[in-house]
Motif scaffolding. Structure first.
Motif, short mmCIF file in Angstrom:
data_model
loop_
_atom_site.label_atom_id
_atom_site.label_comp_id
_atom_site.label_asym_id
_atom_site.label_seq_id
_atom_site.Cartn_x
_atom_site.Cartn_y
_atom_site.Cartn_z
N GLY A 23 4.93 -4.71 12.72
CA GLY A 23 5.76 -3.85 13.56
C GLY A 23 6.90 -3.17 12.84
O GLY A 23 7.58 -2.31 13.42
N LYS A 24 7.14 -3.53 11.57
CA LYS A 24 8.21 -2.88 10.82
C LYS A 24 7.69 -1.57 10.25
O LYS A 24 6.87 -1.55 9.35
N LYS A 25 8.17 -0.46 10.77
CA LYS A 25 7.65 0.85 10.40
C LYS A 25 8.37 1.48 9.22
O LYS A 25 7.92 2.48 8.68
N LYS A 26 9.49 0.91 8.84
CA LYS A 26 10.26 1.48 7.74
C LYS A 26 9.58 1.17 6.41
O LYS A 26 9.26 0.01 6.13
N PRO A 27 9.38 2.15 5.54
CA PRO A 27 8.83 1.85 4.21
C PRO A 27 9.87 1.15 3.35
O PRO A 27 11.09 1.34 3.54
N ILE A 28 9.40 0.35 2.41
CA ILE A 28 10.34 -0.32 1.51
C ILE A 28 10.86 0.65 0.45
O ILE A 28 11.88 0.39 -0.18
N LYS A 29 10.15 1.77 0.25
CA LYS A 29 10.62 2.77 -0.71
C LYS A 29 9.99 4.12 -0.37
O LYS A 29 8.81 4.19 -0.02
N PHE A 53 0.86 -1.18 0.00
CA PHE A 53 0.00 0.00 0.00
C PHE A 53 0.90 1.23 0.00
O PHE A 53 2.06 1.18 0.42
N ALA A 54 0.36 2.35 -0.52
CA ALA A 54 1.11 3.60 -0.63
C ALA A 54 0.42 4.67 0.19
O ALA A 54 -0.82 4.75 0.22
N ALA A 55 1.22 5.49 0.86
CA ALA A 55 0.71 6.58 1.69
C ALA A 55 1.39 7.88 1.28
O ALA A 55 2.63 7.95 1.25
N GLY A 56 0.58 8.89 0.97
CA GLY A 56 1.11 10.19 0.58
C GLY A 56 0.82 11.24 1.64
O GLY A 56 -0.16 11.14 2.39
N SER A 57 1.67 12.27 1.70
CA SER A 57 1.54 13.30 2.73
C SER A 57 1.49 14.68 2.09
O SER A 57 1.66 14.84 0.88
N ASP A 58 1.26 15.70 2.96
CA ASP A 58 1.17 17.07 2.45
C ASP A 58 2.52 17.66 2.08
O ASP A 58 2.59 18.75 1.51
N SER A 59 3.60 16.97 2.38
CA SER A 59 4.93 17.43 2.00
C SER A 59 5.38 16.89 0.65
O SER A 59 6.47 17.20 0.18
N GLY A 60 4.57 16.06 0.00
CA GLY A 60 4.91 15.50 -1.30
C GLY A 60 5.62 14.17 -1.24
O GLY A 60 5.98 13.62 -2.28
N ILE A 61 5.81 13.62 -0.03
CA ILE A 61 6.50 12.34 0.13
C ILE A 61 5.49 11.21 0.00
O ILE A 61 4.39 11.26 0.56
N VAL A 62 5.86 10.18 -0.74
CA VAL A 62 5.05 8.97 -0.88
C VAL A 62 5.85 7.80 -0.34
O VAL A 62 6.96 7.52 -0.83
#
Length: 568
Positions: free
Chosen positions: A474-480, A454-463
């Motif tokens: 429990g792994k909070k690090k995104p794969i990309k 799944f992909a999550a986008g924010s108001d700063s332009g980061i996906v």
């Protein structure tokens, strides 16, 4: 001194003739040297002969000049203009013999005999090999023995990277390179049914993710070598009916006629979506008109339009079963349009709720539930059948985006607290909550139809792209982390096979990127460099991925064909 004077014979000793020219009178004096007598010819007697001799002398002079010219031409141009003989004079014949014997200008070409003998050998051997040619009637003319010794680095050149079958593949053999080029050509150029022979090739049903270890690599669909020479006769089914890996780097696409070219919108486009039959396209915008187009890439005829007087359209979407379309705006209510009955029904205001706007929503994959974004972090679950409120989910912060999982049993949400919630829709409980790394306010969520990402986008332009199982574990690090957008992420969408992720922002011109999901890299040739995308506001893929539409603030719905997919 001329050649004639050189070859002239000596004068006779017995008689000497002299011609003297004195103005208009000519006297002919004949002297006899032998006995000393001198005879003077009377001019009156010679008057009649004078004219005749003058004519004879002129003719003789012309003849001599002609002979002299022919001799010079013979020496210079090797008898190019005249035949073998010049005349019957002795001196000319002697000169001709000297030229023939001493000059290298004339020779006998004996190579004709040897050439003829070679041709004769070919004719004789042709008769012997006729049977062999009949036995090998369809031997491919493109076979080259040097291909076995050649190796090509397809990872080094950008335009050859599309031929790779894996991200780490770099050097392939010449035979494999030829086969992949042929298959690529067949995929790019369709419609040659007239070239198909009567006998149909037998196609293999095995998975060809890996090449044959031994033998020639044959184009997809022609794994049996006896049909390998049919590859140039037809292009059908060379693109596999099963899923094929999309390669990173460059995306092959072409621009088609605008999807709404028959009736352009008068305001910004806020929603575009394909029906499940892949031909019907829904378009909605602030001009309060919901339009349906039949998309074929050429004419794109408009089928129907519905004007909603009191609702500028903020979002419109089909139910996955294709029976209805949900339309919402910045109002306390929404609309549903029944495609079968051609009837518009009103949804809301919802009982017990005081939301001033139901402009954002998502529809579950099973078409049973519509999730509206409410006030103070509330997610309102409405039945698509009864159009009534059936449940409410409450976040800690404000809710900005939601997304259903592909089975329809779970719901993801994000918002003002920078966390991602996972909800079980059967129990209406949140079973996991995690922080979206680097995010202060979540603005967009997207879950692919297949797979576990799944992909999550924010108001700063980061996906951020996550593995859902690892995130819940429990792994909070995104794969990309995709950092190609510099303004708020407004919209994200996965392709039907989850190989492409589209991300866009309304706040900047041409602010749209396409991500190659398997390699988690961005396609370098998108968006087009001429800024035709304008300010993108929405987009969608057709059910089989062949078409991609982009709606913008200028009221246009841009239509693109993705060549990797063979169906719309």
């Amino acid at each position: 001194m001329s050649l004639i004077s050189q070859n002239a014979l000596p004068k006779e000793v017995g008689k000497k003739k002299t011609r003297e020219m004195v103005k208009d009178k000519i006297e002919l004096v004949e002297e006899e040297v032998g006995d000393g007598d001198k005879t003077v010819v009377d001019p009156t007697r010679n008057k009649k002969r004078k004219k005749g001799r003058k004519e004879e002398d002129d003719e003789q002079l012309e003849i001599e000049e002609g002979k002299e010219r022919k001799k010079l031409e013979s020496f210079l141009f090797s008898n190019l203009y005249s035949p073998v003989g010049f005349g019957k004079d002795d001196d000319e014949e002697e000169a001709r013999e000297e030229v023939d014997n001493n000059s290298a200008l004339f020779f006998t070409d004996r190579s004709a005999d040897s050439t003829l003998s070679v041709y004769e050998e070919d004719i004789e051997s042709g008769d012997e090999s006729a049977d062999e040619l009949n036995n090998n009637e369809r031997k491919p003319v493109w076979v080259d023995d040097e291909e076995k010794k050649t190796s090509i680095n397809i990872a080094k050149i950008n335009k050859l990277r599309k031929l790779r079958k894996g991200e780490d593949e770099s050097v392939i053999s010449g035979e494999a390179y030829e086969s992949r080029l042929r298959a690529q050509h067949m995929k790019m150029n369709r419609g040659t049914d007239w070239a198909r022979p009567n006998s149909q090739p037998v196609y293999s049903s095995e998975d060809d993710d890996s090449d044959k270890e031994s033998g020639v690599v044959v184009a997809s669909g022609y794994e049996r070598l006896e049909y390998a020479d049919d590859v140039l006769r037809s292009n059908e089914d060379l693109v596999l009916n099963r899923s094929v890996k999309l390669l990173p780097g460059l995306l092959e696409y072409s621009r088609l006629s605008d999807a709404n070219m028959k009736d352009p919108s008068q305001g910004p486009i806020n929603s575009v979506q394909f029906h499940k039959n892949a031909q019907l396209l829904l378009v909605g915008g602030l001009d309060r008109t919901l339009k349906f187009f039949q998309v074929d890439g050429k004419k794109n005829e408009m089928i129907q339009s519905i004007f909603l007087e009191d609702c500028p359209i903020r979002k419109a979407a089909f139910l996955p079963d294709g029976s209805q379309a949900i339309i919402s705006g910045r109002r306390k209510f929404a609309y549903s349009f029944d495609l079968i009955k051609a009837r518009v029904d009103k949804i809301g205001p919802l009982a017990g709720r005081d939301e001033k706007s139901l402009e954002s929503f998502e529809v579950s994959p099973d078409s049973k539930t519509i999730a509206f974004l409410g006030n103070e972090g509330c997610i309102l679950l409405v039945s698509s059948k009864t159009k009534e409120l059936i449940g409410t989910l409450k976040m800690n912060g404000s809710v900005r985006s939601v997304a259903f999982t592909n089975d329809g049993h779970q719901l993801l949400s994000s918002g003002g607290d920078g966390q991602i919630y996972h909800w079980d829709l059967r129990t209406r409980l949140c079973f996991h909550k995690g922080v979206d790394e680097g995010c202060l306010t979540g603005t967009a969520l997207s879950v692919p139809p297949v797979g576990n990402l799944f992909a999550a986008g924010s108001d700063s332009g980061i996906v951020n792209i996550y593995n859902r199982d690892e995130f819940i574990g429990g792994k909070k690090k995104p794969i990309k982390v995709i950092e190609n957008l510099t303004t708020k992420v407004d919209f994200m969408k996965f392709s039907p096979d989850a190989q492409i992720l589209a991300i866009s922002s309304r706040m900047k011109k041409n602010s749209m990127k396409l991500v190659h999901v398997p390699s988690l890299t961005v396609f370098s040739n998108w968006p087009p460099p001429n800024k035709t995308v304008h300010y993108p506001s929405c987009m969608d893929f057709s059910p089989h991925g062949g078409f991609m539409t982009v709606g913008n603030a200028a009221g246009k719905v841009l239509l693109y064909k993705l060549h990797h997919y063979n169906r719309a």
